[in-house]
Design an enzyme around this catalytic site. Structure first.
Site, mmCIF file in Angstrom:
data_model
loop_
_atom_site.group_PDB
_atom_site.id
_atom_site.type_symbol
_atom_site.label_atom_id
_atom_site.label_comp_id
_atom_site.label_asym_id
_atom_site.label_seq_id
_atom_site.Cartn_x
_atom_site.Cartn_y
_atom_site.Cartn_z
ATOM 1 C CG ASP A 98 -0.298 -0.282 2.541
ATOM 2 O OD1 ASP A 98 0.939 -0.466 2.600
ATOM 3 O OD2 ASP A 98 -1.020 -0.335 3.560
ATOM 4 C CG ASP A 101 6.529 5.613 6.548
ATOM 5 O OD1 ASP A 101 6.543 6.767 6.114
ATOM 6 O OD2 ASP A 101 6.514 5.345 7.767
ATOM 7 C CB SER A 102 10.853 3.372 7.681
ATOM 8 O OG SER A 102 10.391 2.042 7.774
ATOM 9 C CB THR A 105 7.437 -3.267 5.978
ATOM 10 O OG1 THR A 105 7.105 -2.590 7.192
ATOM 11 C CG2 THR A 105 6.521 -4.458 5.783
ATOM 12 C CG ASP A 157 -4.499 0.670 9.567
ATOM 13 O OD1 ASP A 157 -3.491 0.554 8.847
ATOM 14 O OD2 ASP A 157 -4.479 0.499 10.803
HETATM 15 P P1 IMP Z 1 7.593 0.977 6.578
HETATM 16 O O1 IMP Z 1 8.133 -0.328 7.078
HETATM 17 O O2 IMP Z 1 7.962 2.111 7.490
HETATM 18 O O3 IMP Z 1 7.951 1.280 5.141
HETATM 19 O O4 IMP Z 1 6.049 0.909 6.745
HETATM 20 C C1 IMP Z 1 5.189 0.462 5.819
HETATM 21 C C2 IMP Z 1 3.847 0.245 6.479
HETATM 22 O O5 IMP Z 1 3.534 1.287 7.406
HETATM 23 C C3 IMP Z 1 2.753 0.300 5.459
HETATM 24 O O6 IMP Z 1 2.540 -0.968 4.885
HETATM 25 C C4 IMP Z 1 1.573 0.805 6.266
HETATM 26 O O7 IMP Z 1 0.922 -0.281 6.870
HETATM 27 C C5 IMP Z 1 2.175 1.672 7.350
HETATM 28 N N1 IMP Z 1 2.088 3.113 7.033
HETATM 29 C C6 IMP Z 1 3.107 3.929 6.694
HETATM 30 N N2 IMP Z 1 2.675 5.176 6.455
HETATM 31 C C7 IMP Z 1 1.348 5.147 6.653
HETATM 32 C C8 IMP Z 1 0.309 6.158 6.517
HETATM 33 O O8 IMP Z 1 0.511 7.339 6.180
HETATM 34 N N3 IMP Z 1 -0.959 5.736 6.792
HETATM 35 C C9 IMP Z 1 -1.253 4.455 7.158
HETATM 36 N N4 IMP Z 1 -0.329 3.490 7.265
HETATM 37 C C10 IMP Z 1 0.963 3.835 7.018
HETATM 38 MG MG MG Z 2 1.066 -2.272 5.592
#
Ligand code: IMP
Ligand code: MG
Length: 172
Positions: A98, A101-102, A105, A157
């Site tokens: 979806d 972000d960082s 994941t 969400d």
């Molecule tokens: P990452 O590991 O920081 O890249 O996080 C990815 C996950 O964080 C996504 O799959 C989302 O579930 C959640 N996430 C990151 N940003 C948002 C946001 O703005 N709204 C909702 N969920 C987010």
């Molecule tokens: Mg997610």
């Protein structure tokens, strides 16, 4: 964090962009088969729409990972809570997210899937927040780059709610 939800990306814009992404992926994988691996739960709205716009045969599987709890900041410690159910060996895999972000994941999931020896791995995400990246991960197909704001809808969400909004919104 309660209040009015402002539309950042409309339902129509999302539909059109996903159709374009499907076309690009269809051309890239013409004559080949694809395994779409959706990241639960957020990716499901994007994944179904994307899959319908891909003209080559696709298989669909899912993984789940957790790092956020109910907060908005990634801890960097990602736990795989569900692995794929079938074999990925020798397959062309696209991880479907979806939002990136960082990147923690995605990095963890790429490592998990690489161990299964697929023929290739690419990544498709509906949204990307490049400013927030903490780890370097390649993302081949990005729907929309968005600023560093917390967004909702199309699978995303806030405390497990609002995933069903058909547009991308920002809670003000
Ligand atoms: P990452 O590991 O920081 O890249 O996080 C990815 C996950 O964080 C996504 O799959 C989302 O579930 C959640 N996430 C990151 N940003 C948002 C946001 O703005 N709204 C909702 N969920 C987010
Ligand atoms: Mg997610």
């Amino acid at each position: 964090m309660t209040g009015k939800i402002e539309v950042l990306i409309s339902e129509n814009e999302i539909k059109e962009r996903i159709a374009e992404m499907g076309q690009i992926i269809s051309e890239r994988y013409a004559g080949k088969e694809l395994l779409l691996v959706g990241v639960l739960t957020g990716s499901v709205f994007f994944l179904t729409e994307l899959a319908k716009n891909i003209t080559t045969p696709v298989e669909i599987d899912f993984v789940a990972a957790s790092s956020y709890g109910n907060g908005q900041e990634s801890s960097g410690h990602v736990v795989i809570t569900k692995d794929i159910s079938r074999n990925a060996w020798g397959k062309n895999v696209i991880i479907v997210e979806d939002i990136i972000d960082s990147g923690y994941t995605l990095k963890t999931l790429k490592e998990l899937l690489t161990e299964k020896r697929p023929a290739s791995i690419e990544v498709a995400t509906l949204l990307d927040k490049p400013e927030r990246r903490k780890v370097d991960v390649s993302v081949e197909y990005v729907g929309f780059e968005i600023p560093d704001e917390f967004v909702l809808g199309m699978g995303l969400d806030y405390e497990q709610k609002y995933r069903n909004l058909p547009y991308i919104g920002i809670m003000k």
